[in-house]
Design a protein around this motif. Sequence first.
Motif, PDB file in Angstrom:
ATOM      1  N   GLN A 159     -19.594 -51.748  20.630  1.00 24.66           N
ATOM      2  CA  GLN A 159     -18.955 -51.468  19.565  1.00 24.66           C
ATOM      3  C   GLN A 159     -19.657 -50.562  18.502  1.00 24.66           C
ATOM      4  O   GLN A 159     -18.893 -49.571  17.881  1.00 24.66           O
ATOM      5  N   PRO A 160     -20.733 -50.838  17.756  1.00 25.97           N
ATOM      6  CA  PRO A 160     -21.230 -49.793  16.909  1.00 25.97           C
ATOM      7  C   PRO A 160     -21.601 -48.706  17.370  1.00 25.97           C
ATOM      8  O   PRO A 160     -21.498 -47.478  16.720  1.00 25.97           O
ATOM      9  N   VAL A 161     -22.085 -48.182  18.681  1.00 27.33           N
ATOM     10  CA  VAL A 161     -22.350 -47.089  19.280  1.00 27.33           C
ATOM     11  C   VAL A 161     -20.898 -46.275  19.334  1.00 27.33           C
ATOM     12  O   VAL A 161     -21.152 -45.181  19.139  1.00 27.33           O
ATOM     13  N   LEU A 162     -19.942 -47.012  19.971  1.00 23.76           N
ATOM     14  CA  LEU A 162     -18.432 -46.262  19.948  1.00 23.76           C
ATOM     15  C   LEU A 162     -18.213 -45.767  18.646  1.00 23.76           C
ATOM     16  O   LEU A 162     -17.699 -44.751  18.363  1.00 23.76           O
ATOM     17  N   ALA A 163     -18.298 -46.712  17.867  1.00 27.63           N
ATOM     18  CA  ALA A 163     -18.177 -46.325  16.122  1.00 27.63           C
ATOM     19  C   ALA A 163     -18.558 -45.107  15.686  1.00 27.63           C
ATOM     20  O   ALA A 163     -18.145 -44.319  14.876  1.00 27.63           O
ATOM     21  N   ASP A 164     -19.816 -44.753  16.071  1.00 27.45           N
ATOM     22  CA  ASP A 164     -20.838 -43.760  15.634  1.00 27.45           C
ATOM     23  C   ASP A 164     -20.354 -42.607  16.397  1.00 27.45           C
ATOM     24  O   ASP A 164     -20.974 -41.426  15.784  1.00 27.45           O
ATOM     25  N   ILE A 165     -19.622 -42.527  17.441  1.00 29.64           N
ATOM     26  CA  ILE A 165     -19.305 -41.075  18.223  1.00 29.64           C
ATOM     27  C   ILE A 165     -18.258 -40.561  17.484  1.00 29.64           C
ATOM     28  O   ILE A 165     -16.907 -41.124  17.459  1.00 29.64           O
ATOM     29  N   PRO A 166     -18.197 -39.397  16.918  1.00 25.03           N
ATOM     30  CA  PRO A 166     -17.029 -38.809  16.142  1.00 25.03           C
ATOM     31  C   PRO A 166     -16.101 -38.539  17.182  1.00 25.03           C
ATOM     32  O   PRO A 166     -16.277 -38.044  18.426  1.00 25.03           O
ATOM     33  N   ARG A 167     -14.862 -38.814  16.601  1.00 22.44           N
ATOM     34  CA  ARG A 167     -13.609 -38.397  17.771  1.00 22.44           C
ATOM     35  C   ARG A 167     -13.517 -36.885  17.780  1.00 22.44           C
ATOM     36  O   ARG A 167     -13.142 -36.418  18.688  1.00 22.44           O
ATOM     37  N   GLU A 168     -14.066 -36.082  16.611  1.00 25.67           N
ATOM     38  CA  GLU A 168     -13.925 -34.842  16.858  1.00 25.67           C
ATOM     39  C   GLU A 168     -14.745 -34.062  17.857  1.00 25.67           C
ATOM     40  O   GLU A 168     -14.387 -32.991  18.579  1.00 25.67           O
ATOM     41  N   VAL A 169     -15.823 -34.986  18.269  1.00 23.62           N
ATOM     42  CA  VAL A 169     -16.456 -34.356  19.706  1.00 23.62           C
ATOM     43  C   VAL A 169     -15.676 -34.439  20.859  1.00 23.62           C
ATOM     44  O   VAL A 169     -15.630 -33.535  21.612  1.00 23.62           O
ATOM     45  N   GLU A 170     -14.979 -35.575  21.059  1.00 20.09           N
ATOM     46  CA  GLU A 170     -14.022 -35.614  22.094  1.00 20.09           C
ATOM     47  C   GLU A 170     -12.782 -34.638  22.087  1.00 20.09           C
ATOM     48  O   GLU A 170     -12.705 -34.022  23.115  1.00 20.09           O
ATOM     49  N   GLU A 171     -12.374 -34.490  20.883  1.00 28.69           N
ATOM     50  CA  GLU A 171     -11.437 -33.323  20.656  1.00 28.69           C
ATOM     51  C   GLU A 171     -11.865 -32.013  20.931  1.00 28.69           C
ATOM     52  O   GLU A 171     -11.083 -31.175  21.537  1.00 28.69           O
ATOM     53  N   ALA A 172     -13.039 -31.562  20.620  1.00 23.77           N
ATOM     54  CA  ALA A 172     -13.637 -30.554  20.852  1.00 23.77           C
ATOM     55  C   ALA A 172     -13.679 -30.153  22.397  1.00 23.77           C
ATOM     56  O   ALA A 172     -13.439 -29.120  22.674  1.00 23.77           O
ATOM     57  N   ALA A 173     -14.309 -31.109  22.983  1.00 17.47           N
ATOM     58  CA  ALA A 173     -14.266 -31.230  24.453  1.00 17.47           C
ATOM     59  C   ALA A 173     -12.918 -30.720  25.276  1.00 17.47           C
ATOM     60  O   ALA A 173     -12.910 -30.053  26.125  1.00 17.47           O
ATOM     61  N   ALA A 174     -11.905 -31.628  24.541  1.00 20.48           N
ATOM     62  CA  ALA A 174     -10.503 -31.500  25.129  1.00 20.48           C
ATOM     63  C   ALA A 174      -9.964 -30.049  24.868  1.00 20.48           C
ATOM     64  O   ALA A 174      -9.468 -29.463  25.530  1.00 20.48           O
TER      65      ALA A 174
END
Length: 272
Positions: A159-174
Amino acid sequence: MSSRTSPVIPGFGLTLGYTLVYLSLLVLIPLGALFLKTTELTWEQFVAIISAPRVLAALKLSFGTAFVAALLNAVIGTLLAWVLVRYTFLGRKVIEAMIDLPFALPTAVAGIALTALYAPNGPVGQFATALGFKIAYSPLGITLALTFVTLPFVVRTLQPVLADIPREVEEAAACLGARPLQVARHVLLPALLPAWLTGFALAFARGVGEYGSVIFIAGNMPMKTEILPLLIMVKLDQYDYAGATAIGVLMLVVSFILLLLINLLQRRIAHP
């Protein structure tokens, strides 16, 4: 005039001393006594005890079911952690509390509840019996109990590791054309893998030594559904303390080797 800053926190010697004393009293001295007790046996006697067919069958069952349960939770726990971190929905707090329930619930209570539910005459077990297999009093039931008690370790580690991953990184990859599976493989997985291995190792270690939740649902049949912690209890009831410690040393050594390999793999992944 330059000031020099100490590379360690103030009071390092005192805190380190307390740490070593605390660690010695809780871990090192008891484990040392375990190894010392086995010196009452000759090497031939020690090998004869740990290589007995009953011990080997219990060893295979304990470590096999713990591994399968940890692997299941590594998958299920990842999905649960993802849902709890990435989404807000009605009943989220209830699910959070349910995940922590194995921490607060006595393991014996969990074992009794699971046995009542999955026994051949239980609400769920009777359907399994009708289909030609049984859940309780089998390795499947042991795996189910271990999955229940080890689930929080994976979820709370991720949980804390997932919370630290910015959603912007996923959005940028998409936005760059990556598909969801590619985002998961190339963006999320590298960041999650060290924590995933940690959660897996914690769940596996807990499952190997679990006793309370397994003792009721296992059936405790020698060579079939007898776990190593129960075999140690049998030795103690027979006042065979040297035999019990020999099995304990076997569990300790095998667990240490497996956890060491997992930690080395985790370090290699984190620092290639």
